[in-house]
Scaffold this motif. Structure first.
Motif, PDB file in Angstrom:
ATOM      1  N   ARG A  23       0.836  -1.207   0.000  1.00 21.28           N
ATOM      2  CA  ARG A  23       0.000   0.000   0.000  1.00 21.28           C
ATOM      3  C   ARG A  23       0.870   1.256   0.000  1.00 21.28           C
ATOM      4  N   SER A  27       0.727   3.996  -3.033  1.00 20.25           N
ATOM      5  CA  SER A  27       0.388   5.396  -2.754  1.00 20.25           C
ATOM      6  C   SER A  27       1.518   6.328  -3.171  1.00 20.25           C
ATOM      7  N   ARG A  31       1.243   9.347  -5.961  1.00 18.22           N
ATOM      8  CA  ARG A  31       1.575  10.740  -5.650  1.00 18.22           C
ATOM      9  C   ARG A  31       2.666  11.273  -6.569  1.00 18.22           C
ATOM     10  N   TRP A  49      -8.035   2.114  -0.069  1.00 21.13           N
ATOM     11  CA  TRP A  49      -6.764   2.663  -0.563  1.00 21.13           C
ATOM     12  C   TRP A  49      -6.999   3.645  -1.706  1.00 21.13           C
ATOM     13  N   THR A  53      -6.159   7.782  -1.772  1.00 19.57           N
ATOM     14  CA  THR A  53      -4.937   8.077  -2.515  1.00 19.57           C
ATOM     15  C   THR A  53      -5.178   9.125  -3.578  1.00 19.57           C
ATOM     16  N   THR A  57      -5.850   6.081 -10.060  1.00 21.19           N
ATOM     17  CA  THR A  57      -5.741   4.714  -9.562  1.00 21.19           C
ATOM     18  C   THR A  57      -6.855   3.840 -10.115  1.00 21.19           C
TER      19      THR A  57
END
Length: 250
Positions: A23, A27, A31, A49, A53, A57
């Motif tokens: 995870r 993430s 980013r 998640w 985030t 995604t």
């Protein structure tokens, strides 16, 4: 200098994205501008998640231990954003069975998820990387790739295999612009290491064994991961980097 670590616009597939270090990796890449496809068994954790985030995604709820499903997972991973550029194999299991307790089922489950799944998923994704002439594969090794711990015979066997598999992947595919490397984390507080951190004395002993004097925090993996995923590591392949605060140095 920033262009060396630029992964914006790349498409990443991260297994084990619903928790722990998987995870964290998923993430981080999102980013950093990657379009990230997270793969894990638990759809609710994956959805959480994705919701938390920032960035682009997508999620795939699937059992990576199902060998027959890996080709379909690879196909589905390329649907949201296109062919995969970066594969992070972070999913794993540790049954913590002693040598006398290891069962056929526990051995097979461990070797299948920790060793076979990363290879066969990569095998299905590599052709598209070859077409681009660029790819990054980052496997997750372990302290137990080289050190024997109590109750870790099947896990250690699988992670020792990950280190050698990483070298073999590099030999097979790096001539096509695809690097294969592995991160070997020390003791980080995750679901997988829950039993270790449930014992404060054991956790402190592990921290004392490091050169730095503490156990790892998830963010400690961010820099090494970005290195392996970017142009910064273009001439690095087949290597295992121990991110363990110096645990293996002592």
């Amino acid at each position: 200098m920033s262009t060396l670590f630029d992964v914006s616009g790349k498409v990443a597939c991260v297994t084990g994205a619903s928790s722990g270090l998987g995870r964290q990796a998923a993430s981080l890449l999102a980013r950093a501008g990657c379009r990230v496809v997270g793969v894990a068994r638990r759809p609710d954790h994956l959805a959480a998640w994705a919701e938390e985030t920032s960035g682009e995604t997508a999620t795939i709820s699937a059992d990576l231990a199902d060998r027959a499903a890996l080709r379909e997972i690879a196909t589905d991973a390329a649907k949201p954003f296109g062919p995969i550029d970066i594969l992070i194999n972070a999913a794993g299991i540790n049954t913590r069975q002693t040598a006398g307790e290891v069962t056929d089922e526990g051995w097979d489950a461990t070797l299948n998820l920790n060793l076979a799944a990363p290879f066969f998923l990569a095998q299905h994704l590599v052709p598209a990387m070859k077409e681009k002439g660029w790819g990054r594969i980052v496997n997750f090794a372990s302290l137990q790739s080289r050190r024997a711990f109590p109750g870790g015979i099947s896990y250690g066997a699988s992670k020792g295999g990950v280190e050698q598999m990483t070298r073999a992947m590099a030999e097979a595919w790096s001539g096509h612009g695809i690097t294969a490397n592995a991160l070997a984390p020390g003791f980080f507080r995750t679901e997988l290491t829950g039993p270790v951190f449930a014992d404060p004395e054991l956790a402190q002993r592990n921290a004392d064994q490091t050169c730095i004097g503490r156990n790892g925090e998830p963010a400690d993996l961010d820099g090494p991961l970005m290195f392996f995923c970017s142009e910064a590591s273009a001439y690095v392949t087949g290597q295992t980097l121990f991110v363990d605060g110096g645990f293996t140095a002592k």
